[in-house]
Design a protein around this motif. Structure first.
Motif, short mmCIF file in Angstrom:
data_model
loop_
_atom_site.label_atom_id
_atom_site.label_comp_id
_atom_site.label_asym_id
_atom_site.label_seq_id
_atom_site.Cartn_x
_atom_site.Cartn_y
_atom_site.Cartn_z
N ASP A 54 31.79 -20.90 26.35
CA ASP A 54 31.71 -21.79 25.18
C ASP A 54 30.24 -22.06 24.95
O ASP A 54 29.59 -22.72 25.76
CB ASP A 54 32.47 -23.09 25.43
CG ASP A 54 32.44 -24.04 24.25
OD1 ASP A 54 31.65 -23.83 23.31
OD2 ASP A 54 33.20 -25.02 24.28
N ARG A 55 29.70 -21.53 23.86
CA ARG A 55 28.27 -21.67 23.59
C ARG A 55 27.95 -22.76 22.57
O ARG A 55 26.80 -22.94 22.18
CB ARG A 55 27.67 -20.34 23.14
CG ARG A 55 28.25 -19.83 21.84
CD ARG A 55 27.36 -18.84 21.15
NE ARG A 55 26.22 -19.52 20.56
CZ ARG A 55 25.12 -18.93 20.15
NH1 ARG A 55 25.00 -17.64 20.25
NH2 ARG A 55 24.15 -19.62 19.62
N GLY A 56 28.98 -23.50 22.11
CA GLY A 56 28.74 -24.53 21.11
C GLY A 56 28.46 -23.92 19.75
O GLY A 56 28.56 -22.73 19.55
N GLY A 57 28.13 -24.78 18.78
CA GLY A 57 27.77 -24.30 17.45
C GLY A 57 28.94 -24.16 16.50
O GLY A 57 28.92 -23.33 15.59
N VAL A 62 22.85 -22.73 24.26
CA VAL A 62 22.17 -21.59 23.65
C VAL A 62 21.31 -22.11 22.50
O VAL A 62 21.81 -22.79 21.60
CB VAL A 62 23.19 -20.54 23.15
CG1 VAL A 62 22.48 -19.37 22.51
CG2 VAL A 62 24.08 -20.08 24.29
N ASN A 63 20.04 -21.80 22.55
CA ASN A 63 19.11 -22.24 21.52
C ASN A 63 19.26 -21.41 20.25
O ASN A 63 19.72 -20.27 20.31
CB ASN A 63 17.66 -22.11 22.03
CG ASN A 63 17.40 -23.01 23.21
OD1 ASN A 63 17.90 -24.13 23.28
ND2 ASN A 63 16.61 -22.52 24.15
N PRO A 64 18.85 -21.96 19.11
CA PRO A 64 18.82 -21.14 17.90
C PRO A 64 17.96 -19.91 18.18
O PRO A 64 16.95 -19.99 18.87
CB PRO A 64 18.16 -22.04 16.85
CG PRO A 64 18.40 -23.44 17.36
CD PRO A 64 18.39 -23.33 18.87
N GLY A 65 18.38 -18.77 17.67
CA GLY A 65 17.63 -17.55 17.91
C GLY A 65 18.03 -16.83 19.19
O GLY A 65 17.43 -15.82 19.54
N GLN A 66 19.04 -17.37 19.90
CA GLN A 66 19.54 -16.69 21.08
C GLN A 66 20.99 -16.28 20.87
O GLN A 66 21.67 -16.78 19.98
CB GLN A 66 19.47 -17.61 22.31
CG GLN A 66 18.07 -17.89 22.80
CD GLN A 66 18.10 -18.72 24.07
OE1 GLN A 66 18.79 -19.73 24.15
NE2 GLN A 66 17.35 -18.28 25.06
#
Length: 183
Positions: free
Chosen positions: A136-139, A155-159
């Protein structure tokens, strides 16, 4: 400049995670009666098959499993192109009154799961539908959550999250990498 991908799960950790998920699925279902696991193409199918084997080894029962290809149920189908590649949907039994667990590799926006729910509705009316995801990476873009989660990952934006499984990729591993890097 891209950063080196970071390992979230190596092969041993992935195996332990799937074993834990199998236990949680059986507990969530209060046993194995009327339990069906359905994997979302591509990697969800192989993960579901592994979980089925684990449950068989631990509980001594065969669990029905199948595969969903959600391509034609996507809400962005018009952007995929004029000839989308459609995989196999394999549900050789009725889903009526069954406890269905959808299995997928990564839960992100929720749109893939929404498409899977739409497709499942064409195959019957389950008693209950649950969701099990390896990562589960969120978002989320839709109000969808997993009932069984192997691992939550920030997970950061861009990953992106890359899931590799032996059956398709020749190795078991989960990585977080920059969106533009190769793994």
């Amino acid at each position: 400049m891209s950063r080196k991908p970071s390992i979230v799960l190596d092969a041993r950790a992935l195996d332990r995670t799937l074993r834990r998920m199998a236990d949680q699925i059986v507990e969530f279902n209060a046993g194995t009666d009327n339990l069906v696991l359905v994997g979302i193409q591509r990697r969800g199918v192989q993960l579901a098959e592994r979980i089925v084997r684990i449950i068989k080894a631990q509980e001594g029962v065969d669990i029905a499993s199948g595969a969903l290809d959600i391509t034609l149920y996507r809400d962005d189908l018009q952007t995929v192109g004029p000839r989308p590649v459609v995989g196999t949907t394999r549900l050789p039994w009725t889903l009526d009154d069954q406890n269905v667990v959808i299995v997928d590799d990564v839960l992100y926006t929720g749109r893939t799961v929404r498409a899977a729910l739409d497709e499942l509705a064409d195959f019957g009316r389950p008693a209950r539908i649950a969701l099990a995801v390896l990562i589960d990476r969120g978002g989320r873009e839709l109000p969808i959550h997993a009932d069984v989660i192997g691992r939550k990952v920030e997970v950061n934006p861009g990953q992106r999250v890359d899931v590799f499984i032996e059956e398709l990729d020749g190795r078991d591993e989960v990585l977080v990498a920059d969106r533009d890097s190769e793994t």
